[in-house]
Design a protein around this motif. Structure first.
Motif, mmCIF file in Angstrom:
data_model
loop_
_atom_site.group_PDB
_atom_site.id
_atom_site.type_symbol
_atom_site.label_atom_id
_atom_site.label_comp_id
_atom_site.label_asym_id
_atom_site.label_seq_id
_atom_site.Cartn_x
_atom_site.Cartn_y
_atom_site.Cartn_z
ATOM 1 N N LYS A 227 -2.960 -2.017 -1.317
ATOM 2 C CA LYS A 227 -4.320 -1.497 -1.525
ATOM 3 C C LYS A 227 -5.276 -2.008 -0.452
ATOM 4 N N ASN B 47 7.635 2.987 -5.009
ATOM 5 C CA ASN B 47 6.454 3.484 -5.703
ATOM 6 C C ASN B 47 6.192 4.950 -5.385
ATOM 7 N N TYR C 290 6.919 -0.152 -1.348
ATOM 8 C CA TYR C 290 6.051 1.023 -1.324
ATOM 9 C C TYR C 290 6.863 2.316 -1.396
ATOM 10 N N HIS D 16 1.050 -5.155 -4.799
ATOM 11 C CA HIS D 16 0.027 -4.137 -5.047
ATOM 12 C C HIS D 16 -1.261 -4.456 -4.286
ATOM 13 N N TRP E 119 4.789 -8.993 -7.959
ATOM 14 C CA TRP E 119 4.300 -7.671 -8.353
ATOM 15 C C TRP E 119 2.818 -7.526 -8.019
ATOM 16 N N LEU F 16 -1.441 3.757 -4.132
ATOM 17 C CA LEU F 16 -0.250 3.614 -4.972
ATOM 18 C C LEU F 16 -0.213 4.649 -6.082
#
Length: 330
Positions: A315, A140, A137, A311, A307, A323
């Motif tokens: 979320k 990102n 995170y 995510h 991946w 994100l």
């Protein structure tokens, strides 16, 4: 032991000391303790502005004091953040992204060693949450700043370096990165849980960033993972917690007996941050020595599953807007 061998025989990892890094900015997650501190120290002593991020305030204050005592003009800060608390990660690193004008180096060095099973503040296996998901995170959230830096005229190529490990070979053979339920499997042993996080780092650097984001978007950014070696840090004491009794004591003794000192443990990352020989997405097990990944670490489908899962979990915990868009953020 390896530090003694290097002094007496010249054997061991080749020392790496960055030269003039004036004007550059680094964020070192886990940068006030252990290997991360030695990385922060070397960068700051070379004139780089260093932002260290750790969970414990006493580590941050001690790290700052040590660096400033060595280099009175050093520009160094410490910020508190628990990598096992995604909401706090978002708050801290969004603030850093908005405050800083550039980011040349991002080092992901936070983590816990092999230890007993527990959940982090988000209800995620503590090993996976702290060692990988929180740092996923971070990347990102800081990607827009890295991308803006990459577009600056005359700047060096920004770099993202993960402190992975040869312990990635200890990941469970049936890992799929399919669900949170799989991640929170209490039946896995401490070494398997730890190895899985290091496998995740290698997969994310290689397939998520280098082949996915960077190649697809033509970003002029490097992302690699490195092995620091078996290093004599306080983390080695966690073997006693992971394996109570004589087994844990013997493992701790063995690792400390053969390990490198902490400064030697920083060389792989420092080389990856500064060498012109670095190849995007590669895994290195020593300065200028490409590692031989396990078959799992070379599995593109496993990288894609990681991946997607990363995510999904972020979320689920923070909302669909948590994100940054890897393609459009800047």
């Amino acid at each position: 032991m390896q530090s003694i061998l290097q002094q007496t025989t010249g054997l061991g990892p080749k020392p790496v000391q960055p030269d003039d890094l004036s004007g550059r900015v680094a964020v070192v997650v886990g940068g006030a303790f252990g290997i991360g501190f030695e990385i922060s120290r070397a960068l700051a002593n070379a004139g780089c502005r260093v932002l260290m991020v750790n969970r414990k305030e006493e580590q941050g204050e001690d790290a700052k004091a040590t660096i400033v005592a060595e280099s009175p003009g050093a520009s160094v800060e410490w910020h508190e953040c628990d990598m096992g608390h995604l909401a706090q990660v978002r708050e801290v690193f969004t603030s850093l992204r908005e405050k800083e004008k550039r980011l040349d180096y991002l080092v992901l060095s936070a983590g816990i060693n092999t230890n007993q099973y527990d959940l982090d503040k988000d209800g995620v296996d503590r090993h996976f949450g702290v060692n990988f998901l929180g740092q996923f995170y971070v990347v990102n959230l800081l990607w827009p700043l890295l991308r803006r830096t990459a577009r600056m005229e005359g700047r060096p190529r920004p770099r993202v370096v993960f402190e992975a490990s040869e312990m990635h070979r200890s990941a469970p053979g049936n890992v799929h990165f399919a669900s949170l339920e799989e991640i929170n499997d209490e039946t896995l042993g401490p070494t398997e849980r730890y190895g899985r996080t290091k496998l995740a780092m290698i997969l994310f650097a290689k397939y998520g960033l280098a082949e996915g984001v960077i190649k697809e978007n033509e970003d002029d950014i490097l992302a690699v993972s490195v092995h620091p070696g078996a290093v004599n840090t306080a983390m080695q004491q966690q073997w006693k917690d992971a394996y109570p009794g004589i087994t844990g004591k013997l493992l701790t003794w063995a690792m400390l007996a053969v390990g490198r000192d902490v400064k030697q443990g920083s060389y792989s990352a420092l080389w990856a941050l500064t060498s012109d020989k670095v190849q995007n997405g590669w895994y290195y097990n020593d300065p200028d020595q490409p590692g031989k990944e396990s078959s799992q670490a070379s599995d593109k489908n496993l990288g894609a599953a990681l991946w997607d899962l990363s995510h999904r979990i972020v979320k689920e915990k923070l909302g669909d807007d948590a994100l940054e868009d890897w393609k459009t953020c800047a």
